[in-house]
Design an enzyme around this catalytic site. Structure first.
Site, short mmCIF file in Angstrom:
data_model
loop_
_atom_site.label_atom_id
_atom_site.label_comp_id
_atom_site.label_asym_id
_atom_site.label_seq_id
_atom_site.Cartn_x
_atom_site.Cartn_y
_atom_site.Cartn_z
N HIS A 1 29.84 -1.45 -3.85
CA HIS A 1 29.10 -2.61 -3.64
C HIS A 1 28.91 -3.08 -2.33
O HIS A 1 29.76 -2.76 -1.54
CB HIS A 1 29.52 -3.75 -4.61
N GLU B 1 26.80 -5.62 -7.37
CA GLU B 1 27.50 -4.66 -8.28
C GLU B 1 26.68 -3.46 -8.38
O GLU B 1 25.52 -3.37 -8.62
CB GLU B 1 28.23 -5.19 -9.22
N ASN C 1 33.54 0.47 -5.52
CA ASN C 1 32.82 0.84 -6.40
C ASN C 1 31.49 0.77 -5.84
O ASN C 1 30.41 1.01 -6.59
CB ASN C 1 32.57 -0.12 -7.76
N ASP D 1 27.29 -13.84 0.97
CA ASP D 1 27.98 -14.12 -0.49
C ASP D 1 29.01 -15.53 -0.45
O ASP D 1 29.77 -15.53 0.36
CB ASP D 1 28.35 -12.95 -1.11
C1 GLP Z 1 34.10 -8.50 -1.34
C2 GLP Z 1 32.98 -8.79 -0.40
C3 GLP Z 1 32.13 -7.61 0.08
C4 GLP Z 1 33.40 -6.84 0.87
C5 GLP Z 1 34.21 -6.24 -0.03
C6 GLP Z 1 35.41 -5.09 0.42
O1 GLP Z 1 33.83 -8.06 -2.23
N1 GLP Z 1 31.98 -9.43 -1.37
O2 GLP Z 1 31.22 -7.95 1.17
O3 GLP Z 1 32.39 -5.80 1.48
O4 GLP Z 1 34.93 -7.51 -0.59
O5 GLP Z 1 36.43 -5.82 0.94
P1 GLP Z 1 37.37 -5.44 1.64
O6 GLP Z 1 36.95 -5.24 3.11
O7 GLP Z 1 38.77 -6.48 1.74
O8 GLP Z 1 37.92 -4.17 1.16
#
Ligand code: GLP
Length: 240
Positions: free
Chosen positions: A137, A142, A135, A67
């Site tokens: 995702h 989402e 959440n 993404d």
């Molecule tokens: C972002 C990314 C996700 C990732 C999430 C969790 O939203 N788009 O791919 O899994 O963050 O991030 P973290 O690893 O910092 O908790």
């Protein structure tokens, strides 16, 4: 779904990094699906160490990122393009033409989604690395995202923007939209490796593993995949 519980973040990173190292050694021309966020940073550090030690090369590896935020220049410190450059790509011998990240700076974003999706359809991802949002995702898919979505322009959930605010100066600066692989793209990978660390991920990990398969928890789609591995540290596994 195979669950591996490890002690802490360091062990999570080396275990995930070792699985990716093994794949690259077995299959030097493999295709990796890559993730951003704070969780995979340790695994990328591990891969860089193994590259520096001469154990692996990325010369023939292809990568597809999940993404990218819309509206941030690629040079912005919080763009995922920049994240990948800083955390992995600039340290290893991956070829520029072999790394793919959605382009979401500006212009016709739907056309960018379609172009990225066409690249994904032509590829076979051998291993898709994933983090998880609190959440539930995955990528930026989402809650409520249909499982048959392919690459699309998504609106970020308020919870996601609040969670990711820590990387920006204020909530207003957190982008509201992103281009993300869809759940259908993610499930097409031959294998999936999801990593999660910390007590803040315990609820969503428990819902993903033990809850129903539901669009309300996008990561629950992994229950449908024949080769999905989840590595969690003890804190993220607290409710399993
Ligand atoms: C972002 C990314 C996700 C990732 C999430 C969790 O939203 N788009 O791919 O899994 O963050 O991030 P973290 O690893 O910092 O908790």
């Amino acid at each position: 779904m195979k669950i591996i519980t490890v002690k802490n973040y360091q062990e999570l990173s080396s275990t995930a990094g070792q699985l990716i190292t093994d794949l690259i050694r077995r299959q030097p021309h493999c295709t990796l699906g890559l993730a951003t966020g704070s969780t995979p940073q340790g695994a990328y550090d591990y891969l860089v160490e193994r590259y520096r030690a001469g154990d692996i090369s990325f010369r023939e590896v292809q990568t597809f990122n999940l993404d990218e935020y819309c509206g941030l220049p690629r040079s912005h410190p919080q763009s995922y393009f920049r994240f990948m450059h800083d955390n992995l790509f600039r340290h290893v011998d991956i070829q520029p033409e072999n790394r793919h990240i959605p382009c979401a700076e500006n212009g016709d974003l739907q056309a960018q989604c379609d172009a990225y999706n066409a690249l994904l359809r032509a590829a076979t991802v051998d291993l898709q690395l994933l983090g998880i949002g609190s959440n539930g995702h995955i990528g930026f898919c989402e809650p409520g995202t249909p499982f048959d979505r392919e690459t699309f322009l998504t609106r970020l959930a308020d919870k996601t923007r609040q969670d990711n605010q820590r990387f920006f100066d204020s909530l207003d600066e957190v982008p509201t939209t992103a281009i993300t692989m869809g759940i259908k793209n993610i499930l097409q990978a031959k294998s999936i490796l999801l990593i999660a660390s910390g007590r803040g991920k315990a609820e969503c990990i428990s819902q993903m593993v033990n809850g129903p398969v539901t669009e309300a928890v996008p990561a629950s789609a992994l229950q449908l995949h024949p080769d999905a591995t989840v590595i969690v540290d003890e804190a993220a596994a607290a409710l399993l």
